[in-house]
Write a protein that holds these residues in place. Structure first.
Motif, short mmCIF file in Angstrom:
data_model
loop_
_atom_site.label_atom_id
_atom_site.label_comp_id
_atom_site.label_asym_id
_atom_site.label_seq_id
_atom_site.Cartn_x
_atom_site.Cartn_y
_atom_site.Cartn_z
N ARG A 190 14.05 1.23 -23.49
CA ARG A 190 12.83 0.59 -23.99
C ARG A 190 13.11 -0.74 -24.69
NH1 ARG A 190 9.66 5.27 -27.22
NH2 ARG A 190 11.77 5.65 -28.02
N GLU A 234 16.23 10.02 -27.19
CA GLU A 234 16.31 8.58 -27.42
C GLU A 234 16.23 7.89 -26.07
OE1 GLU A 234 20.12 8.28 -29.21
OE2 GLU A 234 19.60 9.61 -30.88
N LEU A 235 15.47 6.80 -25.99
CA LEU A 235 15.30 6.07 -24.73
C LEU A 235 15.66 4.60 -24.95
CD1 LEU A 235 11.85 7.54 -23.54
CD2 LEU A 235 14.16 8.33 -22.97
N ARG A 293 17.37 1.83 -33.66
CA ARG A 293 16.57 3.03 -33.93
C ARG A 293 16.96 3.63 -35.27
NH1 ARG A 293 16.80 8.53 -32.82
NH2 ARG A 293 14.90 9.47 -32.00
N ASP A 312 7.27 8.36 -30.84
CA ASP A 312 8.12 9.52 -30.55
C ASP A 312 7.62 10.74 -31.29
OD1 ASP A 312 9.58 7.66 -29.16
OD2 ASP A 312 11.33 7.74 -30.48
N GLN A 321 4.36 12.18 -29.90
CA GLN A 321 4.57 12.99 -28.71
C GLN A 321 5.19 14.34 -29.05
OE1 GLN A 321 3.67 12.77 -25.55
NE2 GLN A 321 2.47 10.95 -26.11
N THR A 341 11.84 5.10 -19.78
CA THR A 341 11.09 4.50 -20.89
C THR A 341 9.87 5.32 -21.31
OG1 THR A 341 9.79 3.15 -19.35
CG2 THR A 341 11.81 2.17 -20.24
N ILE A 357 8.35 8.16 -23.13
CA ILE A 357 8.71 9.14 -24.15
C ILE A 357 7.95 10.44 -23.95
CG2 ILE A 357 7.01 8.28 -25.83
CD1 ILE A 357 10.52 9.78 -26.53
N ALA A 374 14.97 0.56 -29.84
CA ALA A 374 15.17 1.88 -29.23
C ALA A 374 16.64 2.16 -29.01
CB ALA A 374 14.42 1.97 -27.90
#
Length: 339
Positions: free
Chosen positions: A48, A44-45, A57, A94, A97, A23, A25, A52
């Motif tokens: 979460r 992709e996680l 998503r 996302d 990050q 989870t 990112i 997600a």
């Protein structure tokens, strides 16, 4: 063999299909950038939670086509509900990050979304039937997705200006849509099949709107290779254990590669075998070489045209096994450069 106009990725590249376990990112982005420097991707996680997952998503990219989560399924709504707003928030995190950790990055960077037909088969209309049951609604969804992907690609380019963006469209449901195998809400019946020309043209409109090269991923055994080629895909992402069966299937794959498409060769299994053995890079490379030679193409083109990948996403793997898979894919890709 037709040569591509320009290389879309460095020779000897490996990448992931999309999902990873966990989870965090920040750790996931750092991991893909470090483990797959030739062709990293925005991971992709799904662990979460809602928003997600692949459908939620991707639904978060739709423009003026709001959805909500109802009894565990995504459906068309009058406005953005809590889960959709969460999908927006997760995507923003996302991208934040990615912006931070990919600073100064130059090269090819992959992002993913579900394709129009998988979304149409997975999102329901207000009365409970899937969007694919209404050709007008399916057309509107595809147009909304095309607009959303165009904006998403532009945002990734803005945040990572040195990146050449590569878009992956996931279409696991496309064969079922074409064959009329998508179940109705009651599960007692199936929706009528979508004509190949309609499926092709719809997919083509989304690919064209993206404005970047598009890889289409379909891990079904009956992936429509000719249709994907005609729709304008730049590359095909396939599970080699499913696609390389029978002369007819090999011929279709060979025709796509001969037309200039790249191949994302899914060779590393996404869960460990019963004996717990981790994937062997040499065995993966040999598997790809055998297919390439069966297709009749020159060895020296292999590393240029093929990217080594897992067979599908890695969300169901342990973090240690996911790392082992991607390491093996990267080492296998490097071995393909040594002919």
């Amino acid at each position: 063999m037709t040569e591509p106009v320009a290389p879309l990725w460095p020779a000897g590249s490996a990448t992931g299909i999309g999902s990873l376990p966990g989870t965090d990112i920040a750790e996931a982005v750092k991991f893909t950038l470090g483990e797959l420097p030739e062709l990293p991707y925005l991971p992709e996680l799904p662990a979460r939670g809602p928003g997600a997952d692949m459908i939620g998503r991707s639904a978060g990219l739709l423009v003026e086509f709001p959805v909500e989560l109802y009894t565990g399924r995504w459906r068309v709504a009058g406005g953005a509900g809590r889960e959709l707003r969460r999908a927006y928030d997760l995507r923003e995190r996302d991208l934040d990050q990615l912006t931070e950790q990919a600073e100064g990055f130059t090269g090819t960077l992959k992002v993913q979304s579900a394709g129009p037909w998988t979304l149409a088969a997975s999102i329901e209309l207000a009365l409970g039937e899937a969007v694919v049951s209404d050709h007008g609604a399916a057309r509107d969804l595809a147009g909304s997705l095309a607009e959303g992907l165009k904006g998403h690609v532009a945002e990734v380019r803005r945040r990572v200006p040195g990146a050449n963006v590569l878009l992956q469209l996931d279409e696991p449901s496309l064969p079922a849509v074409l064959a009329g195998r998508v179940r109705t809400a009651s599960t007692l019946h199936t929706y009528r099949s979508v004509a190949p020309s309609t499926a092709r043209d719809t997919l083509s409109s989304v690919i064209s709107a993206a404005g970047v090269p598009v890889v289409v991923h379909c891990c079904a055994p009956d992936a429509p290779l000719a249709l994907l080629r005609e729709a304008g895909a730049a590359a095909l992402a396939l599970d080699l254990d499913l696609v390389g069966v029978g002369a007819e299937r090999l011929d279709a794959l060979g025709e796509a590669i001969d037309a200039g498409l790249g191949l994302f060769a899914g060779v590393a299994r996404t869960t460990p075998p019963a004996n717990g053995k981790r994937p062997d890079a040499a065995a993966l490379a040999d598997r790809v070489r055998r297919l390439w030679r069966d297709l009749g193409f020159a060895d020296e083109l292999l590393a240029q045209r093929v990217v080594v990948t897992p067979t599908c996403g890695l969300a169901g793997a342990s973090p240690a096994y996911a790392q082992a898979v991607l390491k093996a894919c990267r080492e296998a890709a490097r071995r393909l450069t040594d002919q």
